[in-house]
Design a protein around this motif. Sequence first.
Motif, PDB file in Angstrom:
ATOM      1  N   ARG A 127       0.870  -1.191   0.000  1.00  0.00           N
ATOM      2  CA  ARG A 127       0.000   0.000   0.000  1.00  0.00           C
ATOM      3  C   ARG A 127       0.897   1.228   0.000  1.00  0.00           C
ATOM      4  O   ARG A 127       2.013   1.171   0.564  1.00  0.00           O
ATOM      5  CB  ARG A 127      -0.873   0.005   1.258  1.00  0.00           C
ATOM      6  CG  ARG A 127      -1.882   1.144   1.281  1.00  0.00           C
ATOM      7  CD  ARG A 127      -2.686   1.172   2.564  1.00  0.00           C
ATOM      8  NE  ARG A 127      -3.814   2.072   2.439  1.00  0.00           N
ATOM      9  CZ  ARG A 127      -4.652   2.376   3.412  1.00  0.00           C
ATOM     10  NH1 ARG A 127      -4.495   1.831   4.612  1.00  0.00           N
ATOM     11  NH2 ARG A 127      -5.653   3.222   3.221  1.00  0.00           N
ATOM     12  N   PHE A 229     -15.818  -2.156   1.971  1.00  0.00           N
ATOM     13  CA  PHE A 229     -15.467  -1.508   3.237  1.00  0.00           C
ATOM     14  C   PHE A 229     -16.704  -1.398   4.142  1.00  0.00           C
ATOM     15  O   PHE A 229     -16.665  -1.764   5.322  1.00  0.00           O
ATOM     16  CB  PHE A 229     -14.852  -0.129   2.958  1.00  0.00           C
ATOM     17  CG  PHE A 229     -14.525   0.624   4.202  1.00  0.00           C
ATOM     18  CD1 PHE A 229     -13.377   0.328   4.924  1.00  0.00           C
ATOM     19  CD2 PHE A 229     -15.381   1.605   4.687  1.00  0.00           C
ATOM     20  CE1 PHE A 229     -13.081   1.007   6.098  1.00  0.00           C
ATOM     21  CE2 PHE A 229     -15.091   2.288   5.854  1.00  0.00           C
ATOM     22  CZ  PHE A 229     -13.941   1.988   6.558  1.00  0.00           C
ATOM     23  N   LYS A 246     -11.323   4.347   7.328  1.00  0.00           N
ATOM     24  CA  LYS A 246     -11.824   5.096   6.166  1.00  0.00           C
ATOM     25  C   LYS A 246     -11.805   4.249   4.898  1.00  0.00           C
ATOM     26  O   LYS A 246     -12.661   4.380   4.040  1.00  0.00           O
ATOM     27  CB  LYS A 246     -10.963   6.329   5.930  1.00  0.00           C
ATOM     28  CG  LYS A 246     -11.395   7.545   6.703  1.00  0.00           C
ATOM     29  CD  LYS A 246     -10.866   8.800   6.038  1.00  0.00           C
ATOM     30  CE  LYS A 246     -11.594  10.028   6.540  1.00  0.00           C
ATOM     31  NZ  LYS A 246     -11.044  11.255   5.970  1.00  0.00           N
TER      32      LYS A 246
HETATM   33  P1  A3P Z   1      -7.501   3.088   6.862  1.00  0.00           P
HETATM   34  O1  A3P Z   1      -6.997   3.214   8.252  1.00  0.00           O
HETATM   35  O2  A3P Z   1      -6.791   4.002   5.895  1.00  0.00           O
HETATM   36  O3  A3P Z   1      -8.985   3.221   6.754  1.00  0.00           O
HETATM   37  P2  A3P Z   1      -4.838  -3.906   7.823  1.00  0.00           P
HETATM   38  O4  A3P Z   1      -5.975  -4.802   7.553  1.00  0.00           O
HETATM   39  O5  A3P Z   1      -3.567  -4.346   7.132  1.00  0.00           O
HETATM   40  O6  A3P Z   1      -4.666  -3.654   9.271  1.00  0.00           O
HETATM   41  O7  A3P Z   1      -5.154  -2.509   7.130  1.00  0.00           O
HETATM   42  C1  A3P Z   1      -6.173  -1.672   7.612  1.00  0.00           C
HETATM   43  C2  A3P Z   1      -6.533  -0.661   6.535  1.00  0.00           C
HETATM   44  O8  A3P Z   1      -7.252  -1.340   5.482  1.00  0.00           O
HETATM   45  C3  A3P Z   1      -7.451   0.421   7.065  1.00  0.00           C
HETATM   46  O9  A3P Z   1      -7.135   1.605   6.336  1.00  0.00           O
HETATM   47  C4  A3P Z   1      -8.819  -0.144   6.687  1.00  0.00           C
HETATM   48  O10 A3P Z   1      -9.860   0.802   6.637  1.00  0.00           O
HETATM   49  C5  A3P Z   1      -8.523  -0.713   5.312  1.00  0.00           C
HETATM   50  N1  A3P Z   1      -9.543  -1.686   4.924  1.00  0.00           N
HETATM   51  C6  A3P Z   1     -10.000  -2.733   5.643  1.00  0.00           C
HETATM   52  N2  A3P Z   1     -10.993  -3.366   4.993  1.00  0.00           N
HETATM   53  C7  A3P Z   1     -11.144  -2.710   3.830  1.00  0.00           C
HETATM   54  C8  A3P Z   1     -12.044  -2.883   2.722  1.00  0.00           C
HETATM   55  N3  A3P Z   1     -12.948  -3.847   2.720  1.00  0.00           N
HETATM   56  N4  A3P Z   1     -11.925  -2.029   1.687  1.00  0.00           N
HETATM   57  C9  A3P Z   1     -11.006  -1.042   1.696  1.00  0.00           C
HETATM   58  N5  A3P Z   1     -10.148  -0.809   2.724  1.00  0.00           N
HETATM   59  C10 A3P Z   1     -10.221  -1.643   3.769  1.00  0.00           C
END
Ligand code: A3P
Length: 284
Positions: A127, A229, A246
Motif C-alpha cells: 500500500r 469496506f 476510512k
Molecule cells: P484506513 O486506516 O486508511 O482506513 P490492515 O488490515 O492491514 O490492518 O489494514 C487496515 C486498513 O485497510 C485500514 O485503512 C482499513 O480501513 C482498510 N480496509 C479494511 N478493509 C477494507 C475494505 N474492505 N476495503 C477497503 N479498505 C479496507
Amino acid sequence: MEIRVADDGGDEMTLLSYNGRKYSFWPEALQSNPLERLPSVEIRPDDIIICAFPKSGTHWVWEIVRLLVAGQLDRDEVSKGSNMMEFASEEEYKDLPSPRILNTHLLFSQLPEQVKVKKPKILYLTRNPKDMTVSFYNFVMKLPMYYKYTGEWNNFVRPSLEGKFDYGSWFDYVKDWEEVKKTTDVPIMTLNYEDMKEDVFREMKKMQDFLGVKRSDEFVKEVCDHCSFTSMKKVKADMANIVYRKGEVGDWKNWFTVAQNEWFDQIYEQKMKDCPLEFRYTLK
Ligand code: A3P
C-alpha cells in the motif's frame, strides 16, 4: 521483552522487542511464545500465506481469499488474528482444514523454515506508504491499552517511517520483498491496495488464477460486495472502529503538512534509489 520507544515529542509507545526487532505488544498473545516457535512451525504445500506491512489492507485480502477459497459466503465469525503467525500459537491454526489461510507482517526470512521446502502460495500485499502511515497512527491511537501512546501525528511521522516502531521500517520491508521475489522459487503474487480500490473484481480474478480457484463471475462479484469496506465494517463488529477506519486512497492529504510531504518525497527518493517500486497516492 517489553520496551518503551519515544516519538519526536518524547511521548512513548509500548512495544515488544524480540531478537533485535520490534513488534506490537499484545501480552495475551505472547504466553505461548509464538515468535520463538515460529521457525519450526509446520507448513503444508497448500497453505496460503498473506504477507503485508501493517495497515496495508491485510484484513480485506484475508476475507476475500477466505470466501473465494470456501466458494460460499459463509459468515462464520473467524478472526484473522487466530491465524496471524507471529501472534497466534500454532495450536490455533495447526488443525484447520486445508487450505489454511495464514497471515503475517513478518519478512520472508522470518517465516517458518518449511516455507522454502513446502512452497506454499504467498500473497504479498503493498500500500502507498503515506496512507499506510496515517492508518498506522490512527490504529495506535485507538489501542491505548496496548500501545499506551498519546503522541501527536506531527511527532509520529518521522520516527514511524524511519522504522522506530513495530515492524521497523516500511522501506526495508518492501525492499526486502523485492529482493526475495527475484531469488526465491516459492510462488509469490504481489497485490496492491490502490489497484484493489481501483477495481477489486479485476484483482480478485487474478488472485483466483494464482490460487488455482475457479469461481463464477457472479460469485466473485458477490464476494466483492461482501468484502466492501461498508459491509466489512458492519459485520466485523469487534474490530469495526479500530481496523475499518476510512478505507480510502489519498486520506494522507488530510494529515501530511506541506513540509512533511516534502520531507517524505526526499527520503523516498533517497531510500528507494535502487528500487524501482512506484506507488499511486491518489486514484483519479
Ligand atoms: P484506513 O486506516 O486508511 O482506513 P490492515 O488490515 O492491514 O490492518 O489494514 C487496515 C486498513 O485497510 C485500514 O485503512 C482499513 O480501513 C482498510 N480496509 C479494511 N478493509 C477494507 C475494505 N474492505 N476495503 C477497503 N479498505 C479496507
